[in-house]
Design an enzyme around this catalytic site. Structure first.
Site, short mmCIF file in Angstrom:
data_model
loop_
_atom_site.label_atom_id
_atom_site.label_comp_id
_atom_site.label_asym_id
_atom_site.label_seq_id
_atom_site.Cartn_x
_atom_site.Cartn_y
_atom_site.Cartn_z
CG ASP A 104 2.33 18.96 -6.97
OD1 ASP A 104 3.06 18.34 -7.65
OD2 ASP A 104 1.99 20.06 -7.04
CD GLN A 162 -1.61 18.74 -8.41
OE1 GLN A 162 -1.24 19.81 -8.16
NE2 GLN A 162 -1.97 18.69 -9.80
NE ARG A 169 -5.92 22.93 -12.61
CZ ARG A 169 -5.26 21.78 -12.94
NH1 ARG A 169 -5.76 20.83 -13.50
NH2 ARG A 169 -4.06 21.79 -12.28
CE LYS A 191 2.32 13.62 -20.40
NZ LYS A 191 0.94 13.87 -19.90
CB CYS A 217 4.84 24.47 -10.02
SG CYS A 217 3.49 23.54 -10.92
CG HIS A 231 7.31 21.20 -7.90
ND1 HIS A 231 5.98 21.51 -7.03
CD2 HIS A 231 6.55 21.16 -9.13
CE1 HIS A 231 5.13 21.35 -7.71
NE2 HIS A 231 5.17 21.50 -8.82
CG HIS A 248 6.03 19.55 -12.42
ND1 HIS A 248 5.53 20.99 -12.17
CD2 HIS A 248 6.72 20.12 -13.75
CE1 HIS A 248 5.70 22.05 -12.79
NE2 HIS A 248 6.67 21.35 -13.73
ZN ZN Z 1 4.22 21.19 -10.59
#
Ligand code: ZN
Ligand code: ZN
Length: 648
Positions: free
Chosen positions: A389, A387, A369, A475, A340, A391, A521
């Protein structure tokens, strides 16, 4: 003279009066003899209790049976006591740690000295449990003073229970006894051991006392139990199937991924076949995203600490991050724990007006991680993962439409991969705890309503959970059941009021004023690693044709037909199919068995007749012969099969 009575309220809102001191069991009986038979425990004003305890004031109650999650927990927890009793009768002097119920079954951590239990011994313990259950003795609760409790376990020589008692307050300690076995326990339990008809000890593991690796390692015995034999049989069958489908096993057999101890635990290496599978997934999603107005971006794997100070990922989430790479000034870089902040900097690269919104930035971004090495496993618990991912930066008014589109995309993904069994969970804020949340209360109300409407308009029903939202926004999660009935949280869509503020994001509205955009997200797969791990187990390695790393293998019936087999493969590859040739000097029967084992969807057998006709003899994995087709006709058949699922 009439007895004092109390008002009992049931889940449907109805009420009934009972004599003061009524037991849960009596209430179940008053409702129906059947419920009395099936009752395992009772919930009284939100607290689960033994059926034998009396109720002395007005209360809201719910009778718990096997069909309730809490009912199962009580059943399994009681089974842990039964297992402890069996252990003590077989291994006198065994000491006990803790024995809780878990999602499926229960465990007990025990100290058996140096004894290593064999598979036969596990079966013996199961048999003893069944024998003890057959005696059908009650679980009896008693309140005990701290000194009595301490004396009991000191006499017994169980230092683990003594340590637990030491931390309890006098006056709050209870024992439960069944037959000759007494345990320190808060309860509750099923009324008697006879309820636990079909217990089974499943497996062993090592577990440090209190999860502390500096303390003694105990033996953790896992078990399961059911009221019916058919339930136990079905469970064991599913367990067997899960072992067969374990993605770590199939990943090795199908040559999808590998773990190298030199590279490191939790850092999977994608082998060529696994990489093709993964690319098929990413290409599928990339194409969908282009159609839906997403723009691809690419960002580096590290970022300055300053970026993460602004985002709040540093220093607060330090323990789950890899240590930063510090320079001589104490500044430095960090492996990115999330994409992000990088995407936000891309948004900030330009000034934006309301006309630009929504802006949807997508990246298959790899994040890191620092999981403990004991916790990493296969593809589902890893230290580096990618991910899918994106945004979305939008106005508040656009939230609903953006959620609808993300829901539509997620449904498309789930359908293409044959995940037909799922539920949707909407996590909302706890209005009682307003100070905890970023953003205005009215903003939250509007967003929660917008998401609710988006879900409904997409024909779904979301289960709403109050108080489960992150501090930064509500979410929506997709909880997917796989073919073995296990639930996984996959796709997620998350609103964020926090990061736009922290990074001071803005756009110029129709009113010519500056406004803060809303950020969303979203990741339909979640992470590619985890998703592929779940997918492998869901389909048992039998990937749909559009996804299979190898869609067809050409099998020449003898070496004479290898040139023709290669020619067929070449024609199909030129039509974008993924095809291999098995040119080993083996019998055709052997080659078919081998292709079946590799779970290749199509086998194309070629010999004299096929070569003369320019055709292939088609065999489908798990389904046998499908007839003879020209090479072009086969290519077209595959194309149609793929298009039906993922579109053109
Ligand atoms: Zn994010
Ligand atoms: Zn207990």
């Amino acid at each position: 003279m009439s007895e004092p009575s109390i008002q009992v309220t049931f889940p449907d809102g109805s009420t009934r009066s009972f004599p003061e001191g009524v037991r849960g069991f009596d209430i179940a009986h008053a409702i129906s003899p059947r419920l009395a038979r099936e009752a395992l425990a009772i919930e009284v004003d939100g607290q689960v209790r033994d059926l034998s305890r009396s109720i002395s004031s007005d209360a809201t109650v719910r009778i718990l049976t096997w069909d309730d999650k809490d009912g199962k927990s009580v059943f399994w927890h009681s089974s842990a006591h039964l297992m402890a009793e069996a252990l003590e009768s077989i291994y006198p002097g065994v000491k006990f740690g803790i024995g809780p119920p878990i999602e499926n079954g229960f465990y007990y951590d025990v100290d058996l000295g140096d004894r290593q239990l064999s598979a036969q011994e596990l079966d013996d313990i199961s048999a003893r449990m069944q024998e003890l259950a057959g005696r059908d003795v009650p679980y009896e609760r008693s309140e005990v003073g701290k000194s009595v409790a301490t004396d009991y376990f000191r006499d017994k020589g169980d230092e683990y229970k003594l340590e637990l008692i030491d931390e309890l307050e006098d006056g709050s300690i209870t024992f439960y006894r069944q037959g000759d076995f007494t345990d320190l326990c808060r309860g509750p339990h099923v009324p008697s051991t006879g309820y636990i008809k079909y217990p089974k000890v499943l497996s062993l593991a090592g577990a440090y006392w209190r999860g502390d690796e500096k303390r003694k390692q105990l033996t953790r015995l896992y078990g399961i139990s059911f009221p019916k034999k058919s339930q136990l049989d079905e469970y064991l069958e599913r367990l067997e199937m899960a072992k067969e489908r374990d993605h770590r096993k199939l990943g090795r057999e199908l040559k999808l991924f590998a773990i190298s101890s030199r590279v490191g635990a939790g850092l999977p290496l994608w082998l060529p076949k696994g990489a093709v599978l993964r690319e098929n997934l990413t290409n599928f999603l990339k194409r969908e995203q282009v159609l839906r107005g997403y723009q691809p971006v690419i960002t580096p794997h590290i970022g300055r600490l300053d970026l993460y100070r602004t985002s709040g990922h540093y220093p607060y989430y330090e323990s789950s991050n890899f240590p930063p790479m510090l320079d001589e000034n104490g500044d430095g870089f960090m492996l990115k724990p999330m994409n992000c902040p990088h995407h936000i900097e891309i948004y900030k690269n330009d000034a934006h007006s309301y006309r630009d919104l929504p802006i949807r930035l997508a990246e298959f971004g790899t994040v890191y991680r620092n999981e403990q090495s004991g916790e990493v496993s296969g593809l589902t618990r890893v230290r580096g993962f990618t991910q899918d991912d994106a945004h979305i930066f939008c106005t508040e008014e656009q939230v609903k439409d953006e959620f609808k589109d993300v829901i539509d995309l997620t449904l498309h993904v789930l359908q293409a991969l044959d995940f037909t069994n799922f539920r949707v969970q909407l996590s909302l804020r706890d209005p009682e705890d307003a100070a905890k949340y970023a953003g205005e209360a009215e903003q939250w109300d509007r967003a929660e309503q917008a998401i609710r409407e988006a879900v409904a308009e997409m024909g779904l029903a979301a289960e709403e959970v109050r108080g489960e939202a992150a501090f930064y926004g509500p979410k929506l999660d997709f909880m997917v059941k796989d073919a073995l009935g296990r639930e996984w949280q996959l796709g997620t869509v998350q609103l964020d009021y926090n990061l736009p503020q922290r990074f001071d994001l803005s756009y110029v509205g129709e009113d010519n004023e500056k406004h803060v955009p809303v950020m969303i997200h979203r990741a339909p797969f979640g992470s590619l690693e985890r998703f592929v791990g779940v997918l492998i187990e869901h389909c048992g390695g039998n990937f749909p044709v559009w996804l299979a790393p190898v869609q067809a293998v050409v099998l020449p019936i003898s070496d004479d037909y290898i040139p023709y087999a290669r020619d067929v493969a070449k024609q199909l590859i030129s039509k974008q199919l993924r095809v291999e040739v098995d040119d080993r000097s083996e019998t055709i029967g052997y080659k078919i068995r081998s292709a079946e084992k590799d779970k290749v969807p199509y086998m194309l057998i070629v010999g004299q007749k096929e070569r003369e006709a320019g055709s292939v003899s088609v065999r489908r994995h798990g389904a046998g012969e499908q007839g003879v087709l020209s090479v072009d006709a086969f290519a077209e058949q595959i194309r149609v099969e793929v298009v039906q699922v993922i579109g053109n």
